[in-house]
Design a protein around this motif. Structure first.
Motif, short mmCIF file in Angstrom:
data_model
loop_
_atom_site.label_atom_id
_atom_site.label_comp_id
_atom_site.label_asym_id
_atom_site.label_seq_id
_atom_site.Cartn_x
_atom_site.Cartn_y
_atom_site.Cartn_z
N ILE A 46 10.59 13.56 14.50
CA ILE A 46 12.02 13.37 14.24
C ILE A 46 12.79 14.64 14.61
N ALA A 47 12.27 15.79 14.18
CA ALA A 47 12.96 17.06 14.43
C ALA A 47 13.07 17.35 15.92
N LEU A 48 12.00 17.11 16.68
CA LEU A 48 12.04 17.36 18.12
C LEU A 48 13.13 16.54 18.80
N GLU A 49 13.21 15.27 18.44
CA GLU A 49 14.23 14.40 19.06
C GLU A 49 15.63 14.80 18.64
N MET A 50 15.82 15.15 17.37
CA MET A 50 17.14 15.56 16.90
C MET A 50 17.59 16.86 17.56
N GLU A 51 16.63 17.74 17.86
CA GLU A 51 16.95 19.01 18.51
C GLU A 51 17.07 18.86 20.02
N GLY A 52 16.72 17.68 20.55
CA GLY A 52 16.80 17.46 21.99
C GLY A 52 15.67 18.12 22.77
N PRO A 56 6.05 18.06 26.79
CA PRO A 56 5.60 17.82 28.16
C PRO A 56 4.96 16.43 28.34
N ARG A 57 4.35 15.91 27.31
CA ARG A 57 3.76 14.57 27.34
C ARG A 57 4.39 13.76 26.22
N PRO A 58 4.53 12.43 26.39
CA PRO A 58 5.19 11.64 25.34
C PRO A 58 4.38 11.61 24.04
N LEU A 59 5.09 11.74 22.94
CA LEU A 59 4.47 11.57 21.63
C LEU A 59 4.33 10.07 21.35
N LEU A 67 7.45 1.63 25.72
CA LEU A 67 6.84 0.31 25.77
C LEU A 67 7.87 -0.79 25.49
N ILE A 68 8.67 -0.59 24.45
CA ILE A 68 9.73 -1.56 24.13
C ILE A 68 10.69 -1.70 25.30
N ASP A 69 11.11 -0.57 25.87
CA ASP A 69 12.03 -0.59 27.02
C ASP A 69 11.42 -1.33 28.21
N ASN A 70 10.16 -1.03 28.52
CA ASN A 70 9.50 -1.65 29.68
C ASN A 70 9.29 -3.15 29.51
N LEU A 71 9.24 -3.62 28.26
CA LEU A 71 9.10 -5.05 28.01
C LEU A 71 10.46 -5.74 27.92
N GLY A 72 11.52 -4.99 28.19
CA GLY A 72 12.86 -5.57 28.18
C GLY A 72 13.45 -5.72 26.80
N GLY A 73 12.92 -5.00 25.83
CA GLY A 73 13.42 -5.11 24.46
C GLY A 73 14.34 -3.95 24.10
N THR A 74 15.01 -4.10 22.98
CA THR A 74 15.83 -3.03 22.42
C THR A 74 15.59 -2.95 20.92
N VAL A 75 15.71 -1.76 20.39
CA VAL A 75 15.63 -1.57 18.94
C VAL A 75 17.04 -1.81 18.40
N VAL A 76 17.21 -2.89 17.66
CA VAL A 76 18.52 -3.25 17.12
C VAL A 76 18.88 -2.35 15.94
N GLU A 77 17.93 -2.19 15.02
CA GLU A 77 18.14 -1.37 13.83
C GLU A 77 16.81 -1.16 13.12
N VAL A 78 16.79 -0.20 12.22
CA VAL A 78 15.66 -0.07 11.31
C VAL A 78 16.21 -0.15 9.89
N VAL A 79 15.44 -0.75 9.01
CA VAL A 79 15.89 -0.96 7.62
C VAL A 79 14.80 -0.52 6.66
N VAL A 80 15.13 0.44 5.80
CA VAL A 80 14.25 0.77 4.68
C VAL A 80 14.55 -0.29 3.64
N ASN A 81 13.62 -1.23 3.50
CA ASN A 81 13.97 -2.45 2.77
C ASN A 81 13.28 -2.64 1.42
N GLU A 82 12.36 -1.76 1.07
CA GLU A 82 11.66 -2.00 -0.19
C GLU A 82 11.10 -0.69 -0.74
#
Length: 198
Positions: A46-52, A56-59, A67-82
């Motif tokens: 999380i920190a690496l992405e927030m800091e930009g 060198p290799r994908p985490l 993978l989601i992008d290559n399958l034509g999907g999108t992340v709509v939202e995340v929900v902490v639900n319980e």
């Protein structure tokens, strides 16, 4: 399902929790904060992405996003639900070819993915009610005044329920600031018990 949109306002570590980290979420249209204990790897992701910072290799979370992008999907939202037995649960909501899918996830993984996908982070109202707190400077001044009046009173009268909740919120804020997350979790549970009792 009532849900509240949140943003990340902090990420910190504590030696007292054996290398665990805490992420602090804040509701966008309110004052409540929600601390969630997460692992070191997820905190780093999380920190690496927030800091930009791009490794060198994908985490793992980068791989999942690719993978989601290559399958034509999108992340709509995340929900902490319980929240069950002091453990948070989350769902990742995906849109793949016009179909909505929900995938169970740990909140830390869901948030790490949301940061990469620029997706909104939500917390259900029931989880916010059970585990969030309001920083002292934002607690209703009437509750704070009641607490201070009762504290200064020389008589040993039992505190009102509101005053007890205000005192616990203050202790929770102090515990989080000192990065004492186990203590914070216990105080959060005490607040929950007090607010549910009548």
């Amino acid at each position: 399902m009532d849900k509240v949109q949140c943003e990340i306002v902090g990420l910190s570590s504590s030696p007292a929790t054996g290398g665990a980290y805490a992420i602090l979420l804040k509701e966008i249209d309110g004052n409540r904060r929600l601390p969630i204990i997460i692992g070191q790897f997820e905190a780093q992701a999380i920190a690496l992405e927030m800091e930009g910072i791009k490794p060198p290799r994908p985490l793992t979370h980068d791989l999942l996003k690719n993978l989601i992008d290559n399958l034509g999907g999108t992340v709509v939202e995340v929900v902490v639900n319980e929240l069950r037995e002091n453990t948070f649960y989350a769902k990742i909501v995906l849109d793949v070819s016009g179909l909505t899918n929900e995938v169970d996830a740990r909140p830390s993984d869901a948030i790490a993915l949301a940061v990469r996908a620029d997706a909104p982070i939500y917390v259900t109202e029931s989880v916010m009610e059970a585990a969030s707190f309001i920083p002292t400077d934002e607690i209703d001044s009437e509750i704070q005044k009641t607490f201070e009046e009762e504290q200064s009173s020389s008589e040993k009268l039992p505190k009102s329920k509101e005053a007890q909740i205000a005192a616990l919120h203050e202790k929770l804020r102090e515990a989080i600031e000192k990065e004492e997350y186990e203590r914070a979790a216990k105080i959060r549970d005490d607040i929950k018990k007090l607010t549910q009792s009548n």
